[in-house]
Write a protein that holds these residues in place. Sequence first.
Motif, mmCIF file in Angstrom:
data_model
loop_
_atom_site.group_PDB
_atom_site.id
_atom_site.type_symbol
_atom_site.label_atom_id
_atom_site.label_comp_id
_atom_site.label_asym_id
_atom_site.label_seq_id
_atom_site.Cartn_x
_atom_site.Cartn_y
_atom_site.Cartn_z
ATOM 1 N N ALA A 1 -13.939 -13.572 -10.432
ATOM 2 C CA ALA A 1 -13.618 -14.849 -9.774
ATOM 3 C C ALA A 1 -14.487 -15.071 -8.533
ATOM 4 O O ALA A 1 -13.986 -15.356 -7.450
ATOM 5 N N GLY A 2 -15.812 -14.932 -8.715
ATOM 6 C CA GLY A 2 -16.719 -15.247 -7.611
ATOM 7 C C GLY A 2 -16.764 -14.220 -6.503
ATOM 8 O O GLY A 2 -17.164 -14.531 -5.380
ATOM 9 N N VAL A 3 -16.347 -12.965 -6.785
ATOM 10 C CA VAL A 3 -16.450 -11.911 -5.766
ATOM 11 C C VAL A 3 -17.911 -11.452 -5.723
ATOM 12 O O VAL A 3 -18.441 -10.945 -6.720
ATOM 13 N N ARG A 4 -18.549 -11.634 -4.578
ATOM 14 C CA ARG A 4 -19.982 -11.345 -4.469
ATOM 15 C C ARG A 4 -20.180 -9.950 -3.871
ATOM 16 O O ARG A 4 -19.890 -9.718 -2.707
ATOM 17 N N ALA A 5 -20.654 -9.014 -4.691
ATOM 18 C CA ALA A 5 -20.844 -7.636 -4.220
ATOM 19 C C ALA A 5 -22.245 -7.429 -3.638
ATOM 20 O O ALA A 5 -22.426 -6.639 -2.711
ATOM 21 N N LEU A 6 -23.245 -8.124 -4.193
ATOM 22 C CA LEU A 6 -24.613 -8.066 -3.655
ATOM 23 C C LEU A 6 -25.092 -9.495 -3.451
ATOM 24 O O LEU A 6 -24.872 -10.353 -4.302
ATOM 25 N N ALA A 7 -25.785 -9.717 -2.321
ATOM 26 C CA ALA A 7 -26.137 -11.092 -1.942
ATOM 27 C C ALA A 7 -27.624 -11.235 -1.691
ATOM 28 O O ALA A 7 -28.047 -11.721 -0.652
ATOM 29 N N GLY A 8 -28.438 -10.752 -2.628
ATOM 30 C CA GLY A 8 -29.880 -10.915 -2.476
ATOM 31 C C GLY A 8 -30.518 -9.730 -1.781
ATOM 32 O O GLY A 8 -30.987 -9.837 -0.648
ATOM 33 N N VAL A 9 -30.543 -8.574 -2.464
ATOM 34 C CA VAL A 9 -31.075 -7.342 -1.874
ATOM 35 C C VAL A 9 -32.492 -7.096 -2.381
ATOM 36 O O VAL A 9 -32.747 -7.119 -3.592
ATOM 37 N N ASP A 10 -33.429 -6.869 -1.447
ATOM 38 C CA ASP A 10 -34.792 -6.421 -1.760
ATOM 39 C C ASP A 10 -34.939 -5.019 -1.191
ATOM 40 O O ASP A 10 -34.704 -4.826 0.006
ATOM 41 N N VAL A 11 -35.346 -4.055 -2.024
ATOM 42 C CA VAL A 11 -35.491 -2.701 -1.492
ATOM 43 C C VAL A 11 -36.503 -1.912 -2.309
ATOM 44 O O VAL A 11 -36.625 -2.103 -3.523
ATOM 45 N N ASP A 12 -37.268 -1.057 -1.625
ATOM 46 C CA ASP A 12 -38.146 -0.072 -2.264
ATOM 47 C C ASP A 12 -37.598 1.305 -1.949
ATOM 48 O O ASP A 12 -37.328 1.614 -0.779
ATOM 49 N N LEU A 13 -37.435 2.127 -2.961
ATOM 50 C CA LEU A 13 -36.991 3.512 -2.777
ATOM 51 C C LEU A 13 -38.179 4.418 -3.101
ATOM 52 O O LEU A 13 -38.768 4.319 -4.180
ATOM 53 N N HIS A 14 -38.543 5.281 -2.166
ATOM 54 C CA HIS A 14 -39.821 5.984 -2.243
ATOM 55 C C HIS A 14 -39.758 7.229 -3.123
ATOM 56 O O HIS A 14 -38.765 7.951 -3.119
ATOM 57 N N ARG A 15 -40.857 7.470 -3.825
ATOM 58 C CA ARG A 15 -40.972 8.648 -4.689
ATOM 59 C C ARG A 15 -41.107 9.914 -3.836
ATOM 60 O O ARG A 15 -41.763 9.914 -2.798
ATOM 61 N N GLY A 16 -40.445 10.992 -4.293
ATOM 62 C CA GLY A 16 -40.554 12.271 -3.595
ATOM 63 C C GLY A 16 -39.850 12.276 -2.249
ATOM 64 O O GLY A 16 -40.160 13.099 -1.382
ATOM 65 N N ARG A 17 -38.887 11.367 -2.066
ATOM 66 C CA ARG A 17 -38.133 11.276 -0.820
ATOM 67 C C ARG A 17 -36.639 11.275 -1.124
ATOM 68 O O ARG A 17 -36.224 10.988 -2.243
ATOM 69 N N PHE A 18 -35.848 11.549 -0.110
ATOM 70 C CA PHE A 18 -34.391 11.580 -0.213
ATOM 71 C C PHE A 18 -33.875 10.386 0.592
ATOM 72 O O PHE A 18 -34.048 10.326 1.804
ATOM 73 N N THR A 19 -33.286 9.410 -0.112
ATOM 74 C CA THR A 19 -32.756 8.204 0.538
ATOM 75 C C THR A 19 -31.242 8.204 0.433
ATOM 76 O O THR A 19 -30.701 8.428 -0.657
ATOM 77 N N ALA A 20 -30.560 7.952 1.546
ATOM 78 C CA ALA A 20 -29.103 7.773 1.526
ATOM 79 C C ALA A 20 -28.792 6.293 1.694
ATOM 80 O O ALA A 20 -29.487 5.579 2.422
ATOM 81 N N ILE A 21 -27.748 5.840 0.998
ATOM 82 C CA ILE A 21 -27.281 4.452 1.117
ATOM 83 C C ILE A 21 -25.872 4.496 1.693
ATOM 84 O O ILE A 21 -24.997 5.177 1.141
ATOM 85 N N MET A 22 -25.672 3.794 2.816
ATOM 86 C CA MET A 22 -24.381 3.813 3.506
ATOM 87 C C MET A 22 -23.924 2.397 3.802
ATOM 88 O O MET A 22 -24.715 1.458 3.795
ATOM 89 N N GLY A 23 -22.646 2.294 4.105
ATOM 90 C CA GLY A 23 -22.092 0.998 4.502
ATOM 91 C C GLY A 23 -20.586 1.079 4.448
ATOM 92 O O GLY A 23 -20.032 1.971 3.816
ATOM 93 N N PRO A 24 -19.922 0.165 5.126
ATOM 94 C CA PRO A 24 -18.457 0.157 5.097
ATOM 95 C C PRO A 24 -17.939 -0.001 3.668
ATOM 96 O O PRO A 24 -18.680 -0.410 2.768
#
Length: 244
Positions: free
Chosen positions: A19-42
């Motif tokens: 019912a129109g619940v928006r979980a992502l609102a236009g995300v642009d992201v590059d995740l780098h090779r050979g690296r450790f990336t954490a994703i955080m947020g409330p």
Amino acid sequence: MTHHPTAVRASGLTKTYGAGVRALAGVDVDLHRGRFTAIMGPSGSGKSTLMHCVAGLDRPSTGRVWIGETELTELSDDELTVLRRDRIGFVFQAYNLLPTLTALENITLPFALAGRRPDPEVVRAVIEAVGLADRLDHRPHQLSGGQQQRVACARALVTHPDVVFADEPTGALDSASSAELLAFLRRGVDDLGRTVVMVTHDPTAATYADRVLFLADGHLVGELLNPTADRVLDRMKSLEGVNA
């Protein structure tokens, strides 16, 4: 600024549920090779939705995702299944081990499913990194939670995937087991050259990453390089203030 090649790229990702619940609102992201990336947020910020979309577990409503040169958003469901099996490793909060298989059989299961033989050198390197050499003939019920999760990590790393996605991998572990597991993921990046992307709510876990991305209300709202627990905590507090 060092340039790192991109393992995963997302452009204009949106995801709307029911019912129109928006979980992502236009995300642009590059995740780098050979690296450790954490994703955080409330809670409710969209971090698990982002991971599921870039890992091919869920389709975005709009936008595009690439793993390497392959555009996921163009693939059929069958092609996505093959890509997930052959090019992606997954570690979830639930260990997802098969109870009737030994630790070694669980680690090499992706090869059995694909009808391929594992490279014994790679298997040995992963088992050494995960510190389970003396537990290989044990079944999951004979292992501690931390050991089971390390088996799950070894299974994710052993196929030489393009990227390993870990969703709250320490969520069910005590602090000592968590530290062991995170050190193992870190070694996967440093010693085995793997790419790791982890969703976590734990500022201490995030300090094992090279880079932390922060989401709030479905938007990417910032990043930290070489994070410390204090800096992560400060950023999270300010975001939770925004979301409160």
